[in-house]
Motif scaffolding. Sequence first.
Motif, PDB file in Angstrom:
ATOM      1  N   LYS A 289     -10.347  17.984  13.644  1.00 44.86           N
ATOM      2  CA  LYS A 289      -9.411  17.810  14.750  1.00 44.86           C
ATOM      3  C   LYS A 289      -8.217  18.711  14.507  1.00 44.86           C
ATOM      4  CE  LYS A 289      -6.547  15.117  17.520  1.00 44.86           C
ATOM      5  NZ  LYS A 289      -5.968  16.419  17.861  1.00 44.86           N
TER       6      LYS A 289
ATOM      7  N   PRO B  46      -4.741  18.965  21.228  1.00 47.10           N
ATOM      8  CA  PRO B  46      -5.969  18.344  21.741  1.00 47.10           C
ATOM      9  C   PRO B  46      -6.676  19.246  22.752  1.00 47.10           C
ATOM     10  CG  PRO B  46      -4.036  17.229  22.644  1.00 47.10           C
ATOM     11  CD  PRO B  46      -3.529  18.283  21.703  1.00 47.10           C
TER      12      PRO B  46
ATOM     13  N   GLN C 161      -4.507  12.712  22.210  1.00 45.03           N
ATOM     14  CA  GLN C 161      -4.935  12.900  20.814  1.00 45.03           C
ATOM     15  C   GLN C 161      -5.994  11.866  20.447  1.00 45.03           C
ATOM     16  OE1 GLN C 161      -4.116  15.434  19.161  1.00 45.03           O
ATOM     17  NE2 GLN C 161      -1.973  15.968  19.273  1.00 45.03           N
TER      18      GLN C 161
ATOM     19  N   GLU D 293      -9.307  12.739  21.916  1.00 47.79           N
ATOM     20  CA  GLU D 293     -10.024  13.760  21.168  1.00 47.79           C
ATOM     21  C   GLU D 293     -10.619  13.200  19.876  1.00 47.79           C
ATOM     22  OE1 GLU D 293      -8.161  17.272  19.641  1.00 47.79           O
ATOM     23  OE2 GLU D 293      -9.919  18.431  20.235  1.00 47.79           O
ATOM     24  N   ILE D 294      -9.898  12.297  19.249  1.00 51.80           N
ATOM     25  CA  ILE D 294     -10.471  11.651  18.059  1.00 51.80           C
ATOM     26  C   ILE D 294     -11.751  10.899  18.469  1.00 51.80           C
ATOM     27  CG2 ILE D 294     -10.118   9.869  16.281  1.00 51.80           C
ATOM     28  CD1 ILE D 294      -7.146  10.700  16.219  1.00 51.80           C
TER      29      ILE D 294
ATOM     30  N   LEU E  95     -14.554  13.257  18.888  1.00 45.91           N
ATOM     31  CA  LEU E  95     -15.095  13.693  17.590  1.00 45.91           C
ATOM     32  C   LEU E  95     -15.944  12.576  16.974  1.00 45.91           C
ATOM     33  CD1 LEU E  95     -11.972  15.559  16.249  1.00 45.91           C
ATOM     34  CD2 LEU E  95     -14.244  16.561  16.488  1.00 45.91           C
TER      35      LEU E  95
ATOM     36  N   VAL F  79      -8.421  15.941   9.880  1.00 46.18           N
ATOM     37  CA  VAL F  79      -7.461  15.768  10.962  1.00 46.18           C
ATOM     38  C   VAL F  79      -6.144  16.430  10.592  1.00 46.18           C
ATOM     39  CG1 VAL F  79      -6.438  14.069  12.514  1.00 46.18           C
ATOM     40  CG2 VAL F  79      -8.498  13.471  11.271  1.00 46.18           C
TER      41      VAL F  79
END
Length: 246
Positions: A86, A90, A154, A157-158, A161, A171
Amino acid sequence: MTSLLEVSGVSVSFDGFRAINNLSFRIGPAELRAVIGPNGAGKTTFMDIVTGKTRADSGTVRWGEKGLSLTGLSEARIAREGVGRKFQKPTVFEDQSVETNLLMALKNRRGPFAALIWRPKPAEMERMRELAGTIGLSAHLARKAGELSHGQKQWLEIGMLLAQEPKLLLVDEPAAGMTPAEREKTTEILVEAAKTRAVVVVEHDMEFVRRLNCRVTVLHEGSVLAEGSLDHVTSNKDVIDVYLGR
Ligand code: ADP
């Protein structure tokens, strides 16, 4: 301790400058680790080496129970092995809903062609909802990602992933620019994610690192300067000298 990732004696130079100097680092399969260090310590280059963006000049990077050598493998292959990364900014699909973003991330696992014809199965919808819960966005599934706050983007996006089921998630400064409440939630998400995979967090914010409550590795001049609890490393004289620029 069994290692998921074992970096041994890795060095990298750029135009004769040693950015990474005989670095050794290991992390277990379900471990949360913070990596700190002053600017230029080699944190980004370290992540670049693990993900295959930068090649080590010497040393080894071993992965998994079988000790597969990651050195020399492509970034795509390393990602397929289960290394997710990451970046700070983002990269969500702003004009798509949270739900679609998560579903697309789940789709990627099925290859680019499958993504064109894919319809989510009930189990995939369930996984999508589960991920939305983990990242605190269950109530925002229909919202466009572009309308989310910085923190929520954010987290999305985590979640994207995590949809790819990495065994290791790297990260980069996840709490940067977040409100205190968002930081709190980010801590929760990372701690939760690290229950089933390794998570390495590169972070400058010591308060955030404290909340992660995990083992800390201090990098300096491309090597590990200290490792242990935050209290342990911040009471280390070498670490204090480096941070105070002595
Ligand atoms: P950090 O992320 O801890 O701030 P970096 O890994 O970005 O540190 O950088 C470590 C050192 O290597 C720095 O001195 C930086 O200037 C240098 N460096 C990093 N990437 C390159 C590059 N592509 N070319 C030349 N020098 C680089």
